[in-house]
Design a protein around this motif. Sequence first.
Motif, PDB file in Angstrom:
ATOM      1  N   ASP A 176       0.862  -1.325   0.016  1.00 52.15           N
ATOM      2  CA  ASP A 176      -0.064   0.107   0.175  1.00 52.15           C
ATOM      3  C   ASP A 176       0.953   1.328   0.085  1.00 52.15           C
ATOM      4  O   ASP A 176       0.443   2.295   0.695  1.00 52.15           O
ATOM      5  CB  ASP A 176      -1.070   0.046   1.135  1.00 52.15           C
ATOM      6  CG  ASP A 176      -1.690  -1.251   1.333  1.00 52.15           C
ATOM      7  OD1 ASP A 176      -2.255  -1.693   0.190  1.00 52.15           O
ATOM      8  OD2 ASP A 176      -2.364  -1.470   2.432  1.00 52.15           O
ATOM      9  N   ASP A 198       0.076   1.554  -3.969  1.00 47.27           N
ATOM     10  CA  ASP A 198      -1.624   1.138  -3.647  1.00 47.27           C
ATOM     11  C   ASP A 198      -2.489   1.173  -4.792  1.00 47.27           C
ATOM     12  O   ASP A 198      -2.170   2.119  -5.580  1.00 47.27           O
ATOM     13  CB  ASP A 198      -2.108   1.971  -2.483  1.00 47.27           C
ATOM     14  CG  ASP A 198      -3.122   1.706  -1.780  1.00 47.27           C
ATOM     15  OD1 ASP A 198      -3.137   0.551  -1.178  1.00 47.27           O
ATOM     16  OD2 ASP A 198      -4.328   2.301  -1.931  1.00 47.27           O
ATOM     17  N   ARG A 199      -3.533   0.496  -4.500  1.00 48.18           N
ATOM     18  CA  ARG A 199      -4.486   0.466  -5.785  1.00 48.18           C
ATOM     19  C   ARG A 199      -5.297   1.655  -5.898  1.00 48.18           C
ATOM     20  O   ARG A 199      -5.766   1.843  -7.151  1.00 48.18           O
ATOM     21  CB  ARG A 199      -5.203  -0.831  -5.724  1.00 48.18           C
ATOM     22  CG  ARG A 199      -6.403  -0.943  -4.615  1.00 48.18           C
ATOM     23  CD  ARG A 199      -7.346  -2.158  -5.125  1.00 48.18           C
ATOM     24  NE  ARG A 199      -8.462  -2.023  -4.200  1.00 48.18           N
ATOM     25  CZ  ARG A 199      -8.475  -2.737  -3.069  1.00 48.18           C
ATOM     26  NH1 ARG A 199      -7.733  -3.590  -2.837  1.00 48.18           N
ATOM     27  NH2 ARG A 199      -9.704  -2.726  -2.498  1.00 48.18           N
ATOM     28  N   GLU A 232      -0.491  -2.548  -7.811  1.00 43.05           N
ATOM     29  CA  GLU A 232      -1.524  -3.181  -7.035  1.00 43.05           C
ATOM     30  C   GLU A 232      -2.807  -2.970  -7.915  1.00 43.05           C
ATOM     31  O   GLU A 232      -2.947  -1.466  -8.457  1.00 43.05           O
ATOM     32  CB  GLU A 232      -1.834  -2.988  -5.840  1.00 43.05           C
ATOM     33  CG  GLU A 232      -0.602  -3.095  -4.639  1.00 43.05           C
ATOM     34  CD  GLU A 232      -1.413  -3.086  -3.392  1.00 43.05           C
ATOM     35  OE1 GLU A 232      -1.383  -3.702  -2.389  1.00 43.05           O
ATOM     36  OE2 GLU A 232      -2.141  -1.973  -3.129  1.00 43.05           O
TER      37      GLU A 232
HETATM   38 MG    MG Z   1      -3.865  -2.321  -0.657  1.00 38.04          MG
END
Ligand code: MG
Length: 287
Positions: A176, A198-199, A232
């Motif tokens: 993250d 992080d996504r 991600e």
């Molecule tokens: Mg995450």
Amino acid sequence: GAAKDRGRTSQMYAPHVRTRGQERLKMEAALHKAIERGEMLLHYQPKIDTFTGHMSGSEALLRWNFRNRLVLPTEFIPLAEESGLIEPISEWVLAEAARQARLWRDEAGYDDSIAVNLPSRMFEREDLLGTVRGLIERQSLGLHNLQLEITETSVMKNLAQVYQLSNAGVGLSIDDFGTGYSSLAYMTRLPVSLIKIDRSFVRDLGLTAQSQAVVNTVIALGHALNLRVLAEGVETLEQMRILRRLGCYWMQGFLFAPPMSASDFLLWRSQVLLAETALWQAELRRE
Ligand code: MG
Ligand code: C2E
Ligand code: MG
Ligand code: MG
């Protein structure tokens, strides 16, 4: 009058609140028994190297089979943290990942890394390195078979432990990345090999200029520090294209595969290796 209204209001809300509280208590009681009842399981999501088009290792993601429903970690990890169950659960996750790594190697000739998400609490323990070494020996694995994912904030809180693990050769990733607190001063000598963007930043790629600026900066920072950078939550070909243009080739996300049971994971892997027909594979071939 006002008093009567207040009474009615609290009566109206009380049952709802009580239900939520009871639900939580029931869940906590069930969580105490989840491991011995064999209700915990791991799903595995592949990490893809879109430079070569190959997959490289996976991430273990915890699931709880509670009342015929697969409960996601966001729903019970906070509860586990509050009720002191996070340590036994994390130990189970580590042991299960090691068991699976051995099974995959011995029975399918698949010898790669499984990354385990560990909470800060586990890094506060002085015997974490001993635990990891013990599992690796017991399953006669190599150090490359187990990796640990740790959040930025947790790295900064447990620097000594993180250095110890890293010096011993344990592969560490920062999860993250960009959402926590990390000191740029420490970044220059962070004992990790991979940072995972992080996504939330990946989601907005192609939609907002800011997200692209942030992602671009993280990639440049990571590469300047000789770290691998993985994105991600890659869901679209457009996101994959932008990331590759920015120099980020390591990815995970629904575009490639969702987290899958251990057997589905092997099946998916053989299909991808043999057929090479997935959307993203066609896209990589076009270049
Ligand atoms: Mg995450
Ligand atoms: P994480 O480590 O950042 O894991 C990535 C999460 O994103 C996973 O959610 C995964 O299913 C989801 N994901 C992957 N690809 C995509 C995508 O393309 N789109 C979207 N929308 N989501 C995607 P999951 O499995 O619900 O896990 C959530 C978080 O729970 C994890 O975030 C991790 O912080 C934590 N967690 C998972 N397993 C464990 C565990 O064994 N122990 C501990 N302590 N925490 C865990
Ligand atoms: Mg993770
Ligand atoms: Mg993550």
